[in-house]
Motif scaffolding. Sequence first.
Motif, PDB file in Angstrom:
ATOM      1  N   GLY A   1       0.765  -1.242   0.000  1.00 30.48           N
ATOM      2  CA  GLY A   1       0.000   0.000   0.000  1.00 30.48           C
ATOM      3  C   GLY A   1       0.791   1.284   0.000  1.00 30.48           C
ATOM      4  N   LEU A   2       2.103   1.222  -0.230  1.00 30.30           N
ATOM      5  CA  LEU A   2       2.883   2.460  -0.358  1.00 30.30           C
ATOM      6  C   LEU A   2       2.287   3.295  -1.485  1.00 30.30           C
ATOM      7  CD1 LEU A   2       5.563   3.813   0.746  1.00 30.30           C
ATOM      8  CD2 LEU A   2       6.646   2.880  -1.307  1.00 30.30           C
ATOM      9  N   LEU A   3       2.039   4.588  -1.232  1.00 29.61           N
ATOM     10  CA  LEU A   3       1.411   5.456  -2.226  1.00 29.61           C
ATOM     11  C   LEU A   3       2.469   6.317  -2.894  1.00 29.61           C
ATOM     12  CD1 LEU A   3      -1.326   6.305  -3.465  1.00 29.61           C
ATOM     13  CD2 LEU A   3      -1.394   8.151  -1.754  1.00 29.61           C
ATOM     14  N   ILE A   4       2.582   6.200  -4.222  1.00 35.27           N
ATOM     15  CA  ILE A   4       3.587   6.921  -5.004  1.00 35.27           C
ATOM     16  C   ILE A   4       2.893   7.991  -5.841  1.00 35.27           C
ATOM     17  CG2 ILE A   4       5.434   6.733  -6.709  1.00 35.27           C
ATOM     18  CD1 ILE A   4       6.101   5.288  -4.163  1.00 35.27           C
TER      19      ILE A   4
ATOM     20  N   PRO B   1       3.050   2.431   4.339  1.00 36.87           N
ATOM     21  CA  PRO B   1       2.115   1.340   4.647  1.00 36.87           C
ATOM     22  C   PRO B   1       1.418   1.537   5.999  1.00 36.87           C
ATOM     23  CG  PRO B   1       4.092   0.456   3.677  1.00 36.87           C
ATOM     24  CD  PRO B   1       4.354   1.912   3.901  1.00 36.87           C
ATOM     25  N   ILE B   2       2.133   2.067   6.986  1.00 31.50           N
ATOM     26  CA  ILE B   2       1.512   2.490   8.242  1.00 31.50           C
ATOM     27  C   ILE B   2       1.247   3.984   8.108  1.00 31.50           C
ATOM     28  CG2 ILE B   2       1.751   2.681  10.747  1.00 31.50           C
ATOM     29  CD1 ILE B   2       1.575  -0.191   9.723  1.00 31.50           C
ATOM     30  N   LYS B   3      -0.010   4.368   7.936  1.00 34.53           N
ATOM     31  CA  LYS B   3      -0.347   5.731   7.538  1.00 34.53           C
ATOM     32  C   LYS B   3       0.119   6.785   8.525  1.00 34.53           C
ATOM     33  CE  LYS B   3      -4.311   4.348   4.731  1.00 34.53           C
ATOM     34  NZ  LYS B   3      -5.755   4.539   4.456  1.00 34.53           N
TER      35      LYS B   3
END
Length: 340
Positions: free
Chosen positions: A71-74, A84-86
């Motif tokens: 879930g890493l947001l690029i 991944p840990i928001k």
Amino acid sequence: MTWITNRWYVAAWDSEVDRTPIARTICGEPVMLYRKLDRSVVAMRDACPHRLLPLSMGFKEGDSIRCRYHGLLIEPDGCASEMPIKSEAVPKAVCATLYPVVEKHRFVWVWIGDAAKADPAAIPDFWPCSAPGWTFDGGYNHISCDYRLVIDNLMDLSHETWVHQGSIGQHEITEAPIETVVDGEEVFVRRWMPGIEPPPFWRDALRSAGPVDRWQVCHFIPPSSVLIDVGVSPADAGDTIEEHNSGVRGFVVDAMTPETETTTHYFWGMARNFDIDDAGFTARFKAQQGQVFDEDVEVLEAQQRSIMANPDMKLRGYSIDQGSVRARTIIRKLMEAEEA
């Protein structure tokens, strides 16, 4: 490595790249391409900077992409905006590599080398693909061969007589003398066939019977493109190899992008100055041209297999190979200059 790194390569047709990411290996590097909401193109290394899952497998969120694994947001600038840990802060070093990208002449061009050297003015001049009074379309083949073998094929059109006997080939091609000229980094192979009967395609395009002057001018442009100026004009029109605009004219457009050392992305098409408003003819001709190139693919892939099966043998160059030999010499010298 067998290619020049600091040059522009075609990564895709403009129609291939949309909102959904596509993956394509360019010069050995995995690249992800997609369009932002403003329709501009992003070219990014297709590897999440976390655990290296291809980003092209991820989920689009606006103009950003979220890795499908953790879930890493690029963001489209390559930088991560959410871990991944928001609740965790995003380190500035968490980024994916971006590649310079330009849309021109119906193609998406990518610069794989040093981004600081990426000058859009260095994109090969495919002027017939964008000029008024011309129309252009084409297709794509993935070929299991070294990209230089495709350049060899296109710089020596004597093969048309035998490989393409049912379409564009004719024996006059092997009977006409050829002239090879090197101009800086570019190579030209010129063939002029005066007063001959045209093959069916060119007879129909000219819409008249009788002898014609036919020409073929193969033009190699580094790192890996070949434009082929082709056409016919009535034999009494007075055209020459230098000036030939009295009949029907086209440019076969060929951009070969190395995928690996033995596989190639082959982008092909034809720009023409006749029947430019006939969309039906464009579609039919694209299909016919695709069939011609399929014949080349069969030969080229067989040639690559034979090269690999005969490591003790080398390619030989005859008089008809002057253009391809000189094109390869230019590629080699440019590669050596990069490595120096």
